[in-house]
Scaffold this motif. Structure first.
Motif, PDB file in Angstrom:
ATOM      1  N   VAL A 553       0.751  -1.202   0.114  1.00  0.00           N
ATOM      2  CA  VAL A 553       0.051   0.040  -0.140  1.00  0.00           C
ATOM      3  C   VAL A 553       0.595   1.320   0.005  1.00  0.00           C
ATOM      4  N   ALA A 554       1.921   1.347   0.767  1.00  0.00           N
ATOM      5  CA  ALA A 554       2.957   2.207   0.873  1.00  0.00           C
ATOM      6  C   ALA A 554       3.572   2.828  -0.493  1.00  0.00           C
ATOM      7  N   THR A 555       3.573   1.817  -1.313  1.00  0.00           N
ATOM      8  CA  THR A 555       4.269   2.170  -2.564  1.00  0.00           C
ATOM      9  C   THR A 555       3.292   3.118  -3.412  1.00  0.00           C
ATOM     10  N   HIS A 556       2.046   3.133  -3.250  1.00  0.00           N
ATOM     11  CA  HIS A 556       1.117   3.766  -3.906  1.00  0.00           C
ATOM     12  C   HIS A 556       0.858   5.221  -3.051  1.00  0.00           C
ATOM     13  N   GLN A 557       1.926   6.181  -3.433  1.00  0.00           N
ATOM     14  CA  GLN A 557       1.701   7.322  -2.702  1.00  0.00           C
ATOM     15  C   GLN A 557       0.283   8.070  -2.801  1.00  0.00           C
ATOM     16  N   HIS A 558      -0.556   8.070  -3.874  1.00  0.00           N
ATOM     17  CA  HIS A 558      -1.765   8.793  -3.897  1.00  0.00           C
ATOM     18  C   HIS A 558      -2.834   7.994  -3.725  1.00  0.00           C
ATOM     19  N   GLY A 559      -2.730   6.672  -3.039  1.00  0.00           N
ATOM     20  CA  GLY A 559      -3.692   5.563  -2.668  1.00  0.00           C
ATOM     21  C   GLY A 559      -3.762   4.779  -4.018  1.00  0.00           C
ATOM     22  N   HIS A 560      -4.545   3.795  -3.664  1.00  0.00           N
ATOM     23  CA  HIS A 560      -4.690   2.758  -4.648  1.00  0.00           C
ATOM     24  C   HIS A 560      -6.188   2.100  -4.464  1.00  0.00           C
ATOM     25  N   ILE A 561      -6.873   1.676  -5.647  1.00  0.00           N
ATOM     26  CA  ILE A 561      -7.854   0.799  -5.738  1.00  0.00           C
ATOM     27  C   ILE A 561      -7.310  -0.357  -6.257  1.00  0.00           C
ATOM     28  N   TYR A 562      -7.609  -1.581  -5.290  1.00  0.00           N
ATOM     29  CA  TYR A 562      -7.110  -2.855  -5.810  1.00  0.00           C
ATOM     30  C   TYR A 562      -8.108  -3.795  -6.469  1.00  0.00           C
ATOM     31  N   ASP A 563      -7.802  -4.654  -7.519  1.00  0.00           N
ATOM     32  CA  ASP A 563      -8.487  -5.196  -7.958  1.00  0.00           C
ATOM     33  C   ASP A 563      -8.937  -6.616  -7.334  1.00  0.00           C
ATOM     34  N   ILE A 564      -9.566  -6.768  -6.347  1.00  0.00           N
ATOM     35  CA  ILE A 564      -9.768  -7.672  -5.391  1.00  0.00           C
ATOM     36  C   ILE A 564     -11.019  -8.495  -6.090  1.00  0.00           C
ATOM     37  N   ASP A 565     -11.006  -9.929  -6.196  1.00  0.00           N
ATOM     38  CA  ASP A 565     -12.089 -10.705  -6.840  1.00  0.00           C
ATOM     39  C   ASP A 565     -12.682 -11.076  -5.391  1.00  0.00           C
ATOM     40  N   ALA A 566     -13.848 -10.525  -4.947  1.00  0.00           N
ATOM     41  CA  ALA A 566     -14.367 -11.200  -3.763  1.00  0.00           C
ATOM     42  C   ALA A 566     -15.959 -11.046  -4.009  1.00  0.00           C
ATOM     43  N   VAL A 567     -16.365 -12.299  -3.937  1.00  0.00           N
ATOM     44  CA  VAL A 567     -18.037 -12.391  -4.224  1.00  0.00           C
ATOM     45  C   VAL A 567     -18.397 -13.037  -2.925  1.00  0.00           C
ATOM     46  N   VAL A 568     -19.714 -12.834  -2.735  1.00  0.00           N
ATOM     47  CA  VAL A 568     -20.168 -13.686  -1.764  1.00  0.00           C
ATOM     48  C   VAL A 568     -20.456 -14.999  -1.782  1.00  0.00           C
ATOM     49  N   LYS A 569     -20.065 -15.608  -0.797  1.00  0.00           N
ATOM     50  CA  LYS A 569     -20.437 -17.209  -0.994  1.00  0.00           C
ATOM     51  C   LYS A 569     -21.684 -17.784  -0.708  1.00  0.00           C
ATOM     52  N   PRO A 570     -22.162 -18.972  -1.040  1.00  0.00           N
ATOM     53  CA  PRO A 570     -23.461 -19.327  -0.573  1.00  0.00           C
ATOM     54  C   PRO A 570     -23.507 -19.598   0.821  1.00  0.00           C
ATOM     55  N   LYS A 571     -24.780 -19.623   1.223  1.00  0.00           N
ATOM     56  CA  LYS A 571     -24.849 -20.152   2.815  1.00  0.00           C
ATOM     57  C   LYS A 571     -24.537 -21.327   3.183  1.00  0.00           C
ATOM     58  N   ASP A 572     -23.909 -21.544   4.333  1.00  0.00           N
ATOM     59  CA  ASP A 572     -23.261 -22.802   4.676  1.00  0.00           C
ATOM     60  C   ASP A 572     -24.408 -23.724   4.756  1.00  0.00           C
ATOM     61  N   PRO A 573     -24.567 -25.126   4.376  1.00  0.00           N
ATOM     62  CA  PRO A 573     -25.724 -25.805   4.550  1.00  0.00           C
ATOM     63  C   PRO A 573     -26.149 -26.095   5.768  1.00  0.00           C
ATOM     64  N   ASP A 574     -25.349 -26.279   6.861  1.00  0.00           N
ATOM     65  CA  ASP A 574     -25.975 -26.545   8.156  1.00  0.00           C
ATOM     66  C   ASP A 574     -26.359 -25.195   8.796  1.00  0.00           C
ATOM     67  N   CYS A 575     -26.162 -23.927   8.327  1.00  0.00           N
ATOM     68  CA  CYS A 575     -26.567 -22.932   9.034  1.00  0.00           C
ATOM     69  C   CYS A 575     -28.087 -22.755   9.011  1.00  0.00           C
ATOM     70  N   THR A 576     -28.398 -22.347  10.529  1.00  0.00           N
ATOM     71  CA  THR A 576     -29.850 -22.058  10.828  1.00  0.00           C
ATOM     72  C   THR A 576     -30.045 -20.936  11.592  1.00  0.00           C
ATOM     73  N   ASP A 577     -29.078 -19.900  11.314  1.00  0.00           N
ATOM     74  CA  ASP A 577     -29.132 -18.643  12.134  1.00  0.00           C
ATOM     75  C   ASP A 577     -29.942 -17.633  11.136  1.00  0.00           C
ATOM     76  N   LYS A 578     -30.656 -16.702  11.825  1.00  0.00           N
ATOM     77  CA  LYS A 578     -31.584 -15.850  11.073  1.00  0.00           C
ATOM     78  C   LYS A 578     -31.681 -14.472  11.786  1.00  0.00           C
ATOM     79  N   LEU A 579     -31.966 -13.457  10.856  1.00  0.00           N
ATOM     80  CA  LEU A 579     -32.096 -12.300  11.508  1.00  0.00           C
ATOM     81  C   LEU A 579     -33.167 -11.892  12.297  1.00  0.00           C
ATOM     82  N   ASP A 580     -33.556 -11.121  12.968  1.00  0.00           N
ATOM     83  CA  ASP A 580     -34.796 -10.979  13.883  1.00  0.00           C
ATOM     84  C   ASP A 580     -35.346  -9.540  13.646  1.00  0.00           C
ATOM     85  N   VAL A 581     -36.403  -9.574  12.904  1.00  0.00           N
ATOM     86  CA  VAL A 581     -37.209  -8.420  12.672  1.00  0.00           C
ATOM     87  C   VAL A 581     -38.414  -8.079  13.383  1.00  0.00           C
TER      88      VAL A 581
END
Length: 735
Positions: A553-581
């Protein structure tokens, strides 16, 4: 011949961390501008950042630490000698009263120097004191309480640049550069979003810079945010605009939510909030049914200052969840982490967890540590209340309690009662004027920095942080003034620890504010009394687990936007956790809202107007109130009032007035503002002199906290006093 250099760096006045260019001539910072070569900010910076030379070179800046003499005045003291004396006095207090007698308070102005709060926290833990307080619990604590009640979505926020709709409640991100929309060049981000067709709904009693650009601006009576959001939820449910598949798979509590919001009809809420019922219907439909990607709902300080901030923040999350506006499997991760650990984003919930009722108990008002931290609003009372556990010593870092804590008179009495008050400050602010020691620190561009803290804000709340894989590191860009004797916040606490023979365990967490949810392993370093480490090395240790090495990061003095190939993975098969509305305590509070006699609450002839807070475009809380370039020639805070109200009350522009609440009164002058409702007035916080200075208004303005009784009107979970929607009366004042 003059020597001048211009180098890229990071502005750290606020959490936006804009990329800037700093020009130093003959060792003096002379100019700061936006950096057009910065790939994220593209030359943007605000007036506060451009005033960094005035902050660095202010005639009021402390270049040497100070010590109060028995006569009450101050004398300069070598910082090493000050640490000797302070360490000795702290040890004496701990030996006599126990570690709980020592408290540390970290304010918003510590943002530029994240090593300071981390080491301050390590010091507090090293002496076994639970009394570590921050400004969070008097700013936006509802965010953490709401997240605990609702849960986290591990796929993360949706991308602002993809959303077809958006709701902002009691926030003006074009000025704050913080919560609601990405704070990195927010004007451009919002303009681009509106140009491509985003429908922006803003709920605010004032036509703010953000509200002026809204597709729908709901301008209600103050204090009605919860009822309005409940109404929007009700309309979305009633018109079958929910994402039922997402809710069935990922949420619980829907039936309880539907029952709780059913009484909040457009007609009822329209009357209660004094807004058109059809406008509420239009807003709900726009949010849930515009395009293919509904957006999110976010609030900020405005809704937390008013009553029911926890509930309002929770309803923002509920609105987002019932329309399914979270990133799904296969979609891009909005906040992928650069100077933080890599992680697996998953299309699943992290379940609700205890957000309050645990941890250290205060001796007053039944308040207890919560997910938002220790209740800062009760600290004055803890100091004033005699007996076991009384706070005897306070160290302030980047904070000015005399202007930040509610109930000015009580704060004043508490700070005077302390056996030891130490503040780290750049000038003799109001709190510094009461201190035993004032430690003079290096400022802004005199210390190195990284953009890690700006990334970490995503853990603070949904709707914050960076929605770009961006990072920047800045070395020191200017030396401290010649013949100065300055330290850094973290070095001050390190100096105390050395003298008290304490090892410091410095921990940089990557997760929720309350520590219940951790996205990745923390960065950790142990500082033994004889450990030799520099600020640069400590920053590197705090980034040791980052996805992209800090060296890269320090080599990019003006800052840098990195090409990070990050995508959301599917839900774990055994996951039962839920949000509470349909969280039970939140639904119960919503019932309390519906049961209120809102007419009786608002119709008080003794106090016919409602006072709301208002962010200053060129100030950061109390920072800059005495600097002409930032205060625009007005070192005082006016009371903003609609011109029709001014005329109805028989006032005129600049008329001297007294603003009174049931708790206190302050002087001010009238300033006309057509952006307000006729029954609402607004004032900036962060101004004022000491209570004993009755002639301070023309020079320092007035402290709005004088109008608030922190022990009478406060949130029972977080302790935050209600500093918005204050019933006030305004009367003529002799000039």
């Amino acid at each position: 011949m003059s020597e001048s250099t211009t180098r890229p760096g990071i502005c750290r006045i606020c959490s936006a961390h804009c990329g800037v260019l700093a020009t130093v001539t003959d060792g003096k910072l002379v100019r700061v501008t936006g950096d057009p070569q910065n790939p994220l900010y593209q030359g943007f910076t605000c007036g506060k950042g451009r005033a960094l030379p005035e902050i660095h070179n202010s005639a009021d800046r402390l270049l040497h630490s100070r010590k109060r003499r028995p006569t009450g005045d101050f004398t300069s003291i070598d910082v090493e000698v000050a640490m000797d004396e302070i360490a000795g006095r702290l040890q004496h207090i701990i030996d006599e009263y126990g570690p709980r007698a020592v408290a540390v308070y970290v304010g918003t102005a510590a943002l530029p120097y994240p090593t300071g709060p981390l080491v301050a926290n390590a010091f507090t833990r090293a002496i076994n004191s639970p009394m570590f307080f921050t400004s969070n619990s008097i700013d936006q604590p509802g965010k953490q309480i709401a997240q605990a009640a609702h849960g986290h979505w591990l796929g993360g926020d949706i991308l602002f640049d993809d959303a077809d709709s958006w709701i902002l409640v009691g926030t003006n991100p074009l000025v704050t550069k913080a919560a609601g929309i990405p704070g990195q060049n927010p004007f451009v981000r919002l303009r681009q979003a509106l140009k491509r067709g985003m429908k922006l709904i803003v709920i605010d009693p004032r036509i703010s810079q953000t509200a002026w650009r809204a597709t729908v601006h709901i301008q209600p009576r103050p204090g009605e945010d919860a009822s309005i959001l409940a109404c929007l939820v009700n309309i979305i449910i009633s018109e079958n605009l929910c994402d039922t598949e997402f809710l069935s798979e990922n949420a619980v509590g829907f039936d309880a939510l539907a029952a709780a919001v059913a009484p909040f009809t457009p007609e009822y809420v329209g009357e209660r909030a004094d807004v058109p019922a059809q406008q509420l219907v239009d807003a709900a439909r726009l949010f849930a049914d515009s395009g293919s990607r509904p957006g999110q709902a976010h609030g900020a300080t405005g809704i937390n200052f008013s009553k029911r901030g926890n509930l309002t923040e929770y309803l923002c999350l509920v609105l987002t969840t019932i329309v399914g506006s979270w990133q799904r499997a296969g979609q891009q991760v909005a906040q992928a982490n650069v100077l933080m650990p890599p992680f697996d984003a998953k299309a699943q919930a992290f379940p609700p967890y205890p957000g309050w009722g645990y941890g250290e108990k205060m001796r007053v008002r039944g308040l207890v540590e919560a997910a938002s931290g220790m209740p800062t609003s009760a600290l004055s009372e803890e100091i004033l209340l005699d007996g076991d556990g009384q706070v005897k010593a306070l160290i302030c870092v980047g904070g000015n309690p005399m202007t930040a804590w509610a109930d000015e008179q009580k704060t004043y009495e508490a700070l005077q009662k302390l056996d030891l008050l130490v503040t780290i400050d750049t000038h003799m602010a109001l709190t510094a004027a009461l201190a035993d020691y004032v430690i003079a620190p290096k400022v802004h561009l005199e210390v190195p920095a990284s953009s890690q803290m700006a990334e970490q804000l995503k853990y603070y709340s949904s709707g914050m942080g960076m929605q770009s894989a961006y990072a920047q590191y800045s070395p020191r860009l200017v030396e401290p003034p010649a013949d100065s004797d300055l330290t850094e916040e973290w070095l001050f606490f390190r100096g105390l620890a050395k003298r008290m023979n304490l090892a410091l365990d410095v921990v940089n967490f990557f997760g929720s504010y309350g520590g219940q949810y951790m996205e990745g392993p923390p960065a950790y370093v142990r500082l033994e009394p004889d450990t030799d480490i520099t600020t640069e090395q400590l920053i590197a240790e705090m980034c040791a687990t980052s996805r992209i090495p800090l060296d890269d990061v320090a080599t990019h003095q003006h800052g840098h936007i990195y090409d990070i190939d990050a995508v959301v993975k599917p839900k774990d098969p055994d996951c039962t956790d839920k949000l509470d509305v349909g969280n039970a305590p939140m639904m119960s509070e919503l019932g309390d809202v519906r049961a209120e006699d809102f007419g009786a609450v608002r119709d008080d002839p003794a106090y016919p107007l409602r006072l709301i807070p208002r962010r200053h475009k060129t100030l950061m809380n109390s920072l800059g109130t005495t600097i002409a370039k930032l205060n625009n020639g007005r070192p005082f805070n006016t009371v903003f009032m609609h011109p029709n109200t001014i005329a109805a009350l028989g006032f005129h522009e600049d008329a001297p007035v007294t603003v009174s609440s049931a708790h206190g009164s302050i002087p001010s002058v009238i300033e006309s503002d057509r952006s307000l409702r006729a029954d609402v007035v607004a004032m900036h916080h962060g101004f004022g002199g000491l209570p004993t200075d009755r002639e301070h208004f023309p020079k320092r303005g007035s402290n709005v906290c004088r109008l608030v009784d922190a022990a009478a009107d406060f949130d029972p979970i977080t302790g935050i006093p209600w500093q918005g929607n204050i019933p006030v009366n305004i009367t003529p004042r002799e000039d």
